[in-house]
Design an enzyme around this catalytic site. Structure first.
Site, PDB file in Angstrom:
ATOM      1  N   ASN A  51     -32.970  -5.209  -7.325  1.00 32.55           N
ATOM      2  CA  ASN A  51     -33.597  -4.931  -8.623  1.00 32.55           C
ATOM      3  C   ASN A  51     -33.900  -3.428  -8.646  1.00 32.55           C
ATOM      4  O   ASN A  51     -34.869  -2.979  -8.044  1.00 32.55           O
ATOM      5  CB  ASN A  51     -34.872  -5.761  -8.737  1.00 32.55           C
ATOM      6  CG  ASN A  51     -35.343  -6.014 -10.148  1.00 32.55           C
ATOM      7  OD1 ASN A  51     -36.430  -6.545 -10.327  1.00 32.55           O
ATOM      8  ND2 ASN A  51     -34.570  -5.667 -11.161  1.00 32.55           N
TER       9      ASN A  51
ATOM     10  N   CYS B 212     -43.325  -5.666 -13.014  1.00 31.43           N
ATOM     11  CA  CYS B 212     -42.139  -6.097 -12.274  1.00 31.43           C
ATOM     12  C   CYS B 212     -42.527  -6.220 -10.809  1.00 31.43           C
ATOM     13  O   CYS B 212     -43.006  -5.251 -10.210  1.00 31.43           O
ATOM     14  CB  CYS B 212     -41.010  -5.085 -12.458  1.00 31.43           C
ATOM     15  SG  CYS B 212     -39.618  -5.319 -11.335  1.00 31.43           S
ATOM     16  N   GLY B 213     -42.334  -7.392 -10.237  1.00 27.13           N
ATOM     17  CA  GLY B 213     -42.722  -7.619  -8.848  1.00 27.13           C
ATOM     18  C   GLY B 213     -41.959  -6.752  -7.869  1.00 27.13           C
ATOM     19  O   GLY B 213     -42.528  -6.193  -6.925  1.00 27.13           O
TER      20      GLY B 213
ATOM     21  N   ASN C 246     -46.224 -11.474 -17.051  1.00 30.00           N
ATOM     22  CA  ASN C 246     -45.104 -11.474 -17.995  1.00 30.00           C
ATOM     23  C   ASN C 246     -44.560 -12.901 -18.059  1.00 30.00           C
ATOM     24  O   ASN C 246     -44.724 -13.689 -17.124  1.00 30.00           O
ATOM     25  CB  ASN C 246     -44.028 -10.453 -17.604  1.00 30.00           C
ATOM     26  CG  ASN C 246     -43.500 -10.660 -16.197  1.00 30.00           C
ATOM     27  OD1 ASN C 246     -43.956 -11.531 -15.463  1.00 30.00           O
ATOM     28  ND2 ASN C 246     -42.536  -9.864 -15.795  1.00 30.00           N
TER      29      ASN C 246
ATOM     30  N   ASN D 237     -38.440 -14.222 -19.886  1.00 27.10           N
ATOM     31  CA  ASN D 237     -37.557 -14.155 -18.726  1.00 27.10           C
ATOM     32  C   ASN D 237     -37.190 -15.582 -18.333  1.00 27.10           C
ATOM     33  O   ASN D 237     -38.033 -16.481 -18.392  1.00 27.10           O
ATOM     34  CB  ASN D 237     -38.266 -13.468 -17.559  1.00 27.10           C
ATOM     35  CG  ASN D 237     -38.747 -12.074 -17.916  1.00 27.10           C
ATOM     36  OD1 ASN D 237     -37.964 -11.156 -18.061  1.00 27.10           O
ATOM     37  ND2 ASN D 237     -40.059 -11.922 -18.071  1.00 27.10           N
TER      38      ASN D 237
ATOM     39  N   GLU E 106     -33.231 -11.566 -17.265  1.00 26.78           N
ATOM     40  CA  GLU E 106     -34.452 -10.828 -17.577  1.00 26.78           C
ATOM     41  C   GLU E 106     -34.486 -10.382 -19.028  1.00 26.78           C
ATOM     42  O   GLU E 106     -33.498  -9.872 -19.556  1.00 26.78           O
ATOM     43  CB  GLU E 106     -34.601  -9.599 -16.667  1.00 26.78           C
ATOM     44  CG  GLU E 106     -35.103  -9.944 -15.277  1.00 26.78           C
ATOM     45  CD  GLU E 106     -35.725  -8.751 -14.575  1.00 26.78           C
ATOM     46  OE1 GLU E 106     -36.548  -8.050 -15.202  1.00 26.78           O
ATOM     47  OE2 GLU E 106     -35.392  -8.527 -13.401  1.00 26.78           O
ATOM     48  N   ARG E 107     -35.640 -10.576 -19.619  1.00 33.62           N
ATOM     49  CA  ARG E 107     -35.891 -10.125 -20.982  1.00 33.62           C
ATOM     50  C   ARG E 107     -35.661  -8.613 -21.077  1.00 33.62           C
ATOM     51  O   ARG E 107     -36.272  -7.832 -20.371  1.00 33.62           O
ATOM     52  CB  ARG E 107     -37.350 -10.465 -21.329  1.00 33.62           C
ATOM     53  CG  ARG E 107     -37.855  -9.996 -22.655  1.00 33.62           C
ATOM     54  CD  ARG E 107     -39.332 -10.317 -22.828  1.00 33.62           C
ATOM     55  NE  ARG E 107     -40.160  -9.681 -21.799  1.00 33.62           N
ATOM     56  CZ  ARG E 107     -41.491  -9.647 -21.838  1.00 33.62           C
ATOM     57  NH1 ARG E 107     -42.138 -10.244 -22.829  1.00 33.62           N
ATOM     58  NH2 ARG E 107     -42.174  -9.052 -20.882  1.00 33.62           N
TER      59      ARG E 107
ATOM     60  N   CYS F 110     -35.753 -10.842  -9.281  1.00 32.30           N
ATOM     61  CA  CYS F 110     -36.945 -10.730 -10.123  1.00 32.30           C
ATOM     62  C   CYS F 110     -38.129 -11.256  -9.327  1.00 32.30           C
ATOM     63  O   CYS F 110     -38.194 -12.449  -9.025  1.00 32.30           O
ATOM     64  CB  CYS F 110     -36.775 -11.512 -11.420  1.00 32.30           C
ATOM     65  SG  CYS F 110     -38.237 -11.448 -12.487  1.00 32.30           S
ATOM     66  N   GLY F 111     -39.053 -10.359  -8.974  1.00 23.12           N
ATOM     67  CA  GLY F 111     -40.187 -10.739  -8.136  1.00 23.12           C
ATOM     68  C   GLY F 111     -41.200 -11.610  -8.848  1.00 23.12           C
ATOM     69  O   GLY F 111     -41.659 -12.619  -8.302  1.00 23.12           O
TER      70      GLY F 111
END
Length: 281
Positions: free
Chosen positions: A14, A74-75, A165, A198, A216-217, A225-226
């Protein structure tokens, strides 16, 4: 604008462009973000993250998707922010607090060779399950767990979770055979999700072991995606598919997620710096 200094970093694939804005208030337009995020004509990334000073934490991450839209958090990105501020001497704390659009989060840095950060654990906070707060336009305020909705002629069961999110988690027999890039954008923009969403498509690989693909949005399919992995862990437990400590394989690597007794979700994974440079914008 003069040449813009940047660092490209990735957390299990990512990848974002990181811009140190602690000494100057650097801002870009959505069009400029789209330009430098473009993988053919720019640097190439899933988006841009500005590292700013914070009154609530030690630093703030200000995040934008590759289409120029803003995002809460974002993770994988926050792990890279944590690595950047330590490795570049902005802090000597191994437990800095980072402000995000989803609140202030605590991180724990794992230092490796050369006094550089290798792994980061992040207390991602408590999951949100109330539909209106995710948000999801739903019939009531009961948690949405394994509920059915129709998309493109398919009846899919989904669980809705926010980790700051919004996420829609869908378990499928085989992620690799599922039409993620066809169905993902339809779900992202489905009218029941007023801020878009998402989407995680998940296959059970074994006891407390999942494989996840993410749409992902604002960015499309990404390698990882974390926050999505955290949402998957919560959804897996709520649907009886896992315990509260889960290994999640993503296309870019592996994360370890723990839904703690306190209700907080702990995410642990790597963070890497790829290269630094300057670009005209």
């Amino acid at each position: 604008m003069a040449a813009l200094k940047f660092t490209k970093m990735e957390g299990i694939g990512n990848d974002y462009i990181y811009i140190d804005s602690t000494q100057a208030n650097i801002r870009l337009t959505p069009e400029q973000i789209q330009k430098i995020s473009n993988r053919n004509f720019g640097i190439g990334s899933d988006g841009v993250i500005f590292i700013r000073n914070s009154k609530q934490g030690d630093f703030m991450m200000d995040m934008y998707n590759s289409d120029g839209s803003s995002s809460e958090m974002c993770g994988n990105g926050i792990r890279c922010v944590a690595k950047y501020i330590y490795d570049h001497g902005l802090t000597n704390s191994k437990n800095p607090k980072i402000e995000t659009g989803a609140g202030v989060l605590e991180v724990d840095l794992k230092i490796g060779s050369g006094n550089k950060v290798d792994f980061v654990s992040v207390n991602m906070g408590k999951p949100i399950l109330v539909p209106s707060k995710i948000p999801v336009n739903w019939k009531d305020e009961e948690a949405i767990i394994d509920q059915t909705f129709e998309i493109a002629g398919k009846n899919l069961k989904f669980t809705a979770v926010s980790m700051g999110n919004p996420h829609c988690v869908i378990f499928v027999d085989d992620c690799d055979q599922f039409p993620v890039t066809g169905i993902g954008p339809l779900i992202e923009r489905h009218p029941i999700f007023p801020k878009r969403i998402n989407v995680e498509f998940v296959t059970v690989r074994g006891k407390d072991h999942f494989y996840q693909r993410t749409w992902e949005r604002g960015a499309g399919e990404t390698l990882a995606c974390g926050t999505g992995a955290c949402a998957v862990t919560v959804a897996g437990n709520l649907t009886g598919k896992s315990g509260k400590e889960v290994k999640i394989d993503l296309r870019g690597g592996t994360l370890r997620i723990q839904w703690q007794e306190s209700g907080n979700v702990l995410m642990t994974g790597p963070a890497k710096e790829i290269f630094s440079g300057e670009i005209e914008v």
